[in-house]
Design a protein around this motif. Structure first.
Motif, PDB file in Angstrom:
ATOM      1  N   LYS A 252       0.720  -1.242  -0.050  1.00 36.80           N
ATOM      2  CA  LYS A 252       0.188   0.171   0.121  1.00 36.80           C
ATOM      3  C   LYS A 252       0.930   1.148  -0.065  1.00 36.80           C
ATOM      4  N   GLN A 253       2.131   1.092  -0.002  1.00 43.03           N
ATOM      5  CA  GLN A 253       3.204   2.145   0.300  1.00 43.03           C
ATOM      6  C   GLN A 253       2.562   3.219   1.393  1.00 43.03           C
ATOM      7  N   ASN A 254       2.145   2.750   2.546  1.00 41.96           N
ATOM      8  CA  ASN A 254       1.899   3.687   3.567  1.00 41.96           C
ATOM      9  C   ASN A 254       1.998   2.728   4.996  1.00 41.96           C
ATOM     10  N   ILE A 255       2.648   3.361   5.772  1.00 47.03           N
ATOM     11  CA  ILE A 255       2.647   2.901   7.132  1.00 47.03           C
ATOM     12  C   ILE A 255       2.890   3.934   8.151  1.00 47.03           C
ATOM     13  N   LEU A 256       1.841   3.666   9.284  1.00 45.77           N
ATOM     14  CA  LEU A 256       1.837   4.354  10.495  1.00 45.77           C
ATOM     15  C   LEU A 256       2.776   3.943  11.556  1.00 45.77           C
ATOM     16  N   VAL A 257       3.587   5.254  12.106  1.00 50.46           N
ATOM     17  CA  VAL A 257       4.587   4.919  13.341  1.00 50.46           C
ATOM     18  C   VAL A 257       3.697   5.635  14.593  1.00 50.46           C
ATOM     19  N   SER A 258       3.278   4.746  15.420  1.00 44.30           N
ATOM     20  CA  SER A 258       2.785   5.615  16.566  1.00 44.30           C
ATOM     21  C   SER A 258       3.928   5.290  17.714  1.00 44.30           C
ATOM     22  N   GLU A 259       3.317   5.744  18.997  1.00 41.62           N
ATOM     23  CA  GLU A 259       4.248   5.763  20.172  1.00 41.62           C
ATOM     24  C   GLU A 259       4.362   4.487  20.982  1.00 41.62           C
ATOM     25  N   GLY A 260       3.676   3.899  20.925  1.00 43.66           N
ATOM     26  CA  GLY A 260       3.539   2.404  22.067  1.00 43.66           C
ATOM     27  C   GLY A 260       2.650   1.464  21.593  1.00 43.66           C
ATOM     28  N   TYR A 261       2.944   0.264  22.248  1.00 39.62           N
ATOM     29  CA  TYR A 261       2.493  -1.054  22.261  1.00 39.62           C
ATOM     30  C   TYR A 261       0.941  -0.854  21.936  1.00 39.62           C
ATOM     31  N   MET A 262       0.019  -0.291  23.036  1.00 42.24           N
ATOM     32  CA  MET A 262      -1.372  -0.283  22.945  1.00 42.24           C
ATOM     33  C   MET A 262      -1.922   0.636  21.717  1.00 42.24           C
ATOM     34  N   ASP A 263      -1.229   1.516  21.240  1.00 40.23           N
ATOM     35  CA  ASP A 263      -1.493   2.351  20.255  1.00 40.23           C
ATOM     36  C   ASP A 263      -1.628   1.543  18.727  1.00 40.23           C
ATOM     37  N   VAL A 264      -0.350   0.382  18.843  1.00 36.65           N
ATOM     38  CA  VAL A 264      -0.367  -0.261  17.754  1.00 36.65           C
ATOM     39  C   VAL A 264      -1.533  -1.329  17.695  1.00 36.65           C
TER      40      VAL A 264
END
Length: 584
Positions: A252-264
């Motif tokens: 998809k040429q898209n990736i989110l980088v979040s802050e922590g385990y529970m966010d993911v």
């Protein structure tokens, strides 16, 4: 000689997993797939899938997984060493165990122990006695399917502790201490590293468990804790869930980088599968390279609080230094009182979909953050604000990227500092520092020369970026036509890409017969090299006029207060220099 790891991979390639399993377990074909009853829990319907391509199995019922070697160690009760010898013989791979580096076995032993521990943790979470952990996840709106998918676990079991469980699997005390799951106190007692905590298995790029993250559920500090670093677990080089997200991100040429385990986990649970997080630290260079490996424009979505904003700008400046053409970052900015987990659980699907489309590019994010961080009321404060952008763009390694980011920030500063525009009529604006009609036509001739002669644009752009057009419309027009994507376009194609009516109006004024008559070098019929020389020389003359006029103004003021023959001579000489330049 092949490395030990290469020999292990060769054995996997040569031995078909389904052939080994079929000697002990009944396999069932479903279409092109092979299934069997899980050999780790009781069931009536086959829920374990066998994949010969990756030499792996996975149970969709209990989450058990492994490969040919783990089948021998976990089901047939071989030691890892004996499994290597036995399978090596079958595959025709000659492995002299005595000559192998002991570290290789130590590392594989660690993988094996961590995998066993993960299964134990996961089974604990599903026990009725551990309702506290399951309730916590339920309150966080995490489904059972997602709990199983991430193999989440819990550290407590009334019947048997982890240490005893692993000893019964024929691991030694030394093996267990070296796994970092346990620590020996000064009194010689061995204690669990994790106690009364929710467990998050952490996988490396190749989907091997290399450590654990853990969250306390009883208020003890620290709230989050990671496994100690080791030869297989380096926090700064791993992203949580990257092993799952990488294939989706590539597609998809898209990736989110979040802050922590529970966010993911929360985002994954709500259908956003291509999401990762650093392991409780600021994003590192190695992690940035990891996401750029699968997606050229990753999106950061950190917490909306002060710490989250600080982590975001830190990541932005790290990325700025290492930018390459086509590689950058985007940002999603959450409200102050939200993190990705709380946000996704407090919005409906439509609201979330709208929000995820509102990304901000890297340069806008950095500029907006700087606006909130600096004071720029006095000239000195403005100089500091301006210098900040010079300083951060000088960090950029790639020369071409550096050039265009300098230009972009310069344009942003120009518009930002000229908010003291007074309105004339309803939709027209004029700057406080007015320019004459002839000056404006000369500036329009610079635009015409730039548009009509694509070959000189790279040599001319830096001069024009630094040049003060003193006119909002002309400056805005130049900012648009000098974008990187327009640099090689012929005049007709370039103009065809412009949609802004005001910019098109300014272009029409510049490509006008009156401009060509007053400034012939700007016409398309002039030699490009002559156009370049004329515009550069004109810019020098204008800048000299401005510099000298400022000096004349200063000298007049000084002359009024302190007239002398010397002062008068200096003033005359300066004035004649100024006139000479005008006559060039």
């Amino acid at each position: 000689m092949d490395s030990f790891r290469n020999q292990i991979d060769l054995i996997k390639q040569r031995i078909k997993l389904s052939d080994e399993l079929s000697k002990h377990i009944n396999l069932i074909s479903k279409g092109n797939d092979l299934w069997c009853l899980c050999f780790f829990h009781n069931e009536k319907t086959p829920s374990m899938k066998i994949n010969d391509d990756t030499s792996s199995y996975y149970c969709f019922g209990c989450g058990a997984k492994g490969d040919t070697f783990s089948f021998y160690t976990d089901y047939l009760n071989y030691s890892f060493k004996d499994a290597v010898i036995e399978l090596g013989k079958k595959a025709g791979v000659n492995i002299d165990i005595r000559s192998q580096n002991k570290d290789n076995f130590k590392i594989y032993r660690k993988y094996e122990i961590l995998e066993s521990a993960s299964s134990w943790y996961h089974n604990n979470l599903l026990l009725d006695e551990n309702n506290i952990s399951f309730k916590y996840l339920k309150d966080r709106k995490i489904s059972k399917d997602t709990i199983i998918e991430f193999k989440l676990g819990y550290t407590e079991n009334k019947n048997i502790n982890l240490y005893q469980y692993l000893l019964e699997k024929a691991y030694t005390e030394k093996d267990l201490i070296e796994s970092n799951l346990f620590k020996k106190n000064e009194d010689g007692k061995i204690r669990n590293f994790f106690y009364k905590r929710l467990i998050f298995p952490i996988y490396d790029y190749d989907s091997k468990i290399v450590g654990f993250g853990a969250r306390s559920l009883d208020g003890r500090e620290p709230k989050y804790l990671n496994s100690p670093e080791s030869e297989i677990f380096k926090k700064g080089r791993i992203l949580f869930n990257f092993h799952k997200a990488k294939s989706i991100a590539r597609k998809k040429q898209n990736i989110l980088v979040s802050e922590g385990y529970m966010d993911v986990i929360s985002l994954f649970d709500k259908g956003i599968k291509s999401v990762v997080a650093p392991l409780g630290t600021s994003i590192t260079y190695e992690q940035l390279m990891l996401v750029w490996k699968v997606c050229k424009l990753p999106t950061l979505i950190f917490d909306g609080d002060k710490a989250g904003k600080k982590a975001s700008i830190k990541a932005a400046l790290l990325a700025l230094k290492h930018l390459k053409p086509s590689y950058s970052l985007k940002f999603l900015e959450l409200p102050d009182d939200h993190d990705p987990d709380s946000f996704i659980n407090s919005t409906n699907k439509s609201e979330a979909s709208t929000f995820f489309k509102r990304t901000k590019d890297l340069s806008n994010f950095i500029f907006d953050y700087a606006k909130m961080s600096f004071v720029y009321e006095t000239p000195d404060q403005k100089i500091v604000f301006d210098k900040y952008f010079d300083d951060i763009t000088n960090l950029i390694d790639d020369k071409k990227v550096k050039f265009f980011y300098k230009k972009d920030f310069r344009n942003k500063l120009f518009y930002f500092f000229n908010k003291n525009i007074s309105k004339v009529g309803k939709n027209n604006f004029k700057f406080e520092n007015q320019i004459s009609s002839l000056e404006k036509k000369e500036y329009l001739s610079f635009l015409a020369g730039f548009i009509n002669h694509p070959s000189i644009r790279p040599d001319l752009i830096e001069d024009l970026i630094k040049f003060d057009f003193k006119d909002f419309d002309i400056s805005k027009c130049f900012s648009e036509i000098s974008k990187e994507k327009n640099m090689d376009m012929d005049p007709k194609t370039l103009i065809g890409t412009i949609e802004d009516k005001n910019i098109l109006k300014t272009i029409s004024k510049s490509l006008n017969i009156e401009i060509y008559q007053l400034f012939p070098y700007s016409s398309p019929n002039c030699e490009s090299k002559d156009v370049l020389n004329y515009i550069k020389e004109s810019i020098k003359i204008i800048e000299t006029r401005l510099s000298n006029s400022l000096k004349i103004d200063k000298s007049l003021k000084e002359f009024k207060s302190d007239s002398s023959a010397l002062k008068w001579n200096e003033f005359k000489n300066l004035s004649y220099d100024y006139i000479d330049k005008i006559d060039v």
